[in-house]
Design an enzyme around this catalytic site. Structure first.
Site, PDB file in Angstrom:
ATOM      1  CB  SER A  58      47.180 -37.955  14.696  1.00  0.00           C
ATOM      2  OG  SER A  58      47.891 -37.327  15.737  1.00  0.00           O
ATOM      3  CB  THR A  59      48.539 -32.497  13.617  1.00  0.00           C
ATOM      4  OG1 THR A  59      47.872 -32.462  12.357  1.00  0.00           O
ATOM      5  CG2 THR A  59      49.758 -31.564  13.564  1.00  0.00           C
ATOM      6  NE  ARG A  62      53.319 -39.749  11.665  1.00  0.00           N
ATOM      7  CZ  ARG A  62      53.356 -40.032  10.363  1.00  0.00           C
ATOM      8  NH1 ARG A  62      52.292 -39.809   9.608  1.00  0.00           N
ATOM      9  NH2 ARG A  62      54.445 -40.548   9.827  1.00  0.00           N
ATOM     10  NE  ARG A 109      44.351 -39.466  16.170  1.00  0.00           N
ATOM     11  CZ  ARG A 109      44.247 -38.397  16.956  1.00  0.00           C
ATOM     12  NH1 ARG A 109      44.867 -38.396  18.126  1.00  0.00           N
ATOM     13  NH2 ARG A 109      43.541 -37.344  16.589  1.00  0.00           N
ATOM     14  CG  HIS A 136      42.328 -37.248  23.234  1.00  0.00           C
ATOM     15  ND1 HIS A 136      43.547 -37.891  23.246  1.00  0.00           N
ATOM     16  CD2 HIS A 136      42.412 -36.291  22.264  1.00  0.00           C
ATOM     17  CE1 HIS A 136      44.332 -37.355  22.325  1.00  0.00           C
ATOM     18  NE2 HIS A 136      43.658 -36.385  21.715  1.00  0.00           N
ATOM     19  CD  GLN A 139      44.543 -31.965  23.872  1.00  0.00           C
ATOM     20  OE1 GLN A 139      44.989 -32.331  22.789  1.00  0.00           O
ATOM     21  NE2 GLN A 139      44.930 -30.850  24.472  1.00  0.00           N
ATOM     22  CG  ASN A 167      37.182 -37.972  22.138  1.00  0.00           C
ATOM     23  OD1 ASN A 167      36.970 -36.757  22.046  1.00  0.00           O
ATOM     24  ND2 ASN A 167      37.781 -38.656  21.175  1.00  0.00           N
ATOM     25  CG  ASP A 231      37.485 -31.064  20.857  1.00  0.00           C
ATOM     26  OD1 ASP A 231      38.257 -30.660  19.967  1.00  0.00           O
ATOM     27  OD2 ASP A 231      37.304 -32.274  21.093  1.00  0.00           O
ATOM     28  CB  ILE A 234      31.927 -31.994  12.962  1.00  0.00           C
ATOM     29  CG1 ILE A 234      30.733 -31.029  13.004  1.00  0.00           C
ATOM     30  CG2 ILE A 234      31.663 -33.139  11.996  1.00  0.00           C
ATOM     31  CD1 ILE A 234      30.596 -30.167  11.775  1.00  0.00           C
ATOM     32  CB  SER A 235      34.565 -36.194  16.468  1.00  0.00           C
ATOM     33  OG  SER A 235      34.518 -35.417  17.646  1.00  0.00           O
ATOM     34  CB  CYS A 271      42.393 -30.536  22.075  1.00  0.00           C
ATOM     35  SG  CYS A 271      41.012 -31.120  21.070  1.00  0.00           S
ATOM     36  CG  LEU A 272      44.838 -26.459  18.581  1.00  0.00           C
ATOM     37  CD1 LEU A 272      46.293 -26.101  18.322  1.00  0.00           C
ATOM     38  CD2 LEU A 272      43.941 -25.290  18.197  1.00  0.00           C
ATOM     39  N   PRO A 273      42.557 -29.466  15.896  1.00  0.00           N
ATOM     40  CG  PRO A 273      41.875 -30.189  13.766  1.00  0.00           C
ATOM     41  CD  PRO A 273      42.382 -30.698  15.076  1.00  0.00           C
ATOM     42  NE  ARG A 298      48.375 -34.363  23.282  1.00  0.00           N
ATOM     43  CZ  ARG A 298      47.768 -34.910  22.220  1.00  0.00           C
ATOM     44  NH1 ARG A 298      47.007 -34.158  21.444  1.00  0.00           N
ATOM     45  NH2 ARG A 298      47.881 -36.195  21.961  1.00  0.00           N
TER      46      ARG A 298
END
Length: 322
Positions: A58-59, A62, A109, A136, A139, A167, A231, A234-235, A271-273, A298
């Site tokens: 997470s960026t 977190r 998470r 999520h 977000q 999500n 979004d 590929i999660s 929502c990035l990345p 956020r």
């Protein structure tokens, strides 16, 4: 607004009423204005600690949680599965009970949403969903705050989701109608949102008098939309499906051509990345793109959640228009 959230969990926005969602956004706006713009110090978390369990990288989740909780005077503790015994030598039940005796809240998470449900059952402190395979919510609160700041309100806005039925989308679906927002969704065949969530969305749309569309045509979804959203395709945990997914999502990249179908006041969220195949640079870095304001929010929305679930503090500034 007669709302009391102290002691509640935040697992999905479906469990929150329209007034409760508006209250969280009001709280976020209040904290942002008083702390960022007025320079006030609000040690609302002084003497409190937050356990942060992260099974996934997470960026934003977190950083927003750690810096936000610390800014309010609290102590966040970041815990990965390599730092604690969770899943190796200690069960989720035991971990939830131990953390309940040492901290004031748990932000988790996780891969499996059922783990959050079990944690909420066993813990005696609030559980906050920092992301699961199903929802999520943090977000989406940031997205709503961003749109409220930009448009001056949320009611009547049309959102077009173009991408995977994941999500993040599920959290939009569980809450948009409660705020008077219309939702138009385009996903490739085989990548539709969860059927259970779709049924909830249909019920919400009927109850709140909003419009809801499911299609496989990105341009149909974008038609007259105020907000274009996508979004990752590929999660985390889906890396082995990359080749199949890239093929399935051909034609789903958001471009200025997509935006031509949208309303004249369209904006873009992610929502990035972000990866270029999801949205091209022309849209991503355009004046209509709100992605970096969205990322900053956020922090303010997660602070609002923590203050609302852990204290009796009420917003001091005038309630925004929703």
């Amino acid at each position: 607004m007669n709302v009391h959230l102290k002691g509640r969990d935040l697992l999905t926005l479906q469990n929150y009423t329209a007034d409760e969602l508006k209250y969280l956004l009001w709280m976020a706006s209040d904290l942002k204005q008083r702390i960022k713009h007025k320079g006030e110090y609000l040690p609302l978390m002084q003497g409190k600690s937050l356990a942060m369990i992260f099974e996934k990288r997470s960026t934003r989740t977190r950083l927003s949680a750690e810096t936000g909780f610390a800014l309010l005077g609290g102590h966040p503790s970041f815990l990965t599965t390599q730092d604690i015994h969770l899943g190796t030598n200690e069960s989720l039940t035991d971990t939830a009970r131990v953390l309940s005796s040492m901290t004031n809240a748990i932000l988790a998470r996780v891969y499996n949403h059922n783990d959050l449900d079990l944690m909420a059952k066993e813990a005696t402190i609030p559980i906050i969903n920092g992301l699961s395979d199903l929802y999520h919510p943090l977000q989406i609160l940031a997205d709503y705050l961003t749109l409220q700041e930009h448009y001056g309100g949320l009611k009547g806005l049309t959102m077009a989701w173009i991408g995977d039925g994941n999500n993040v989308l599920h959290s939009f679906m569980a809450s948009a109608a409660k705020l008077g927002m219309h939702l138009r969704i385009a996903t490739p065949r085989g990548f539709e949102p969860d059927l259970r969530v779709t049924k909830i969305t249909e019920q919400n749309s009927k109850e709140y008098g909003t419009k809801f569309l499911l299609t496989t045509d990105p341009l149909e979804a974008a038609d007259s939309a105020n907000v274009l959203v996508t979004d990752t395709w590929i999660s985390m945990g889906q890396e082995e499906e990359k080749k199949e997914r890239l093929k399935a999502f051909q034609g789903y990249q958001i471009t200025m051509q997509t935006a031509k179908s949208a309303a004249s006041n369209w904006t873009f969220l992610h929502c990035l990345p972000r990866k270029p195949e999801e949205v091209d640079d022309e849209v991503f870095y355009s004046p209509q793109s709100l992605v970096f304001q969205e990322a900053e929010n956020r922090k303010w929305t997660i602070m609002a959640v923590m203050v609302s679930l852990l204290t009796d503090y009420s917003p001091q500034l005038q309630k925004p228009t929703f």
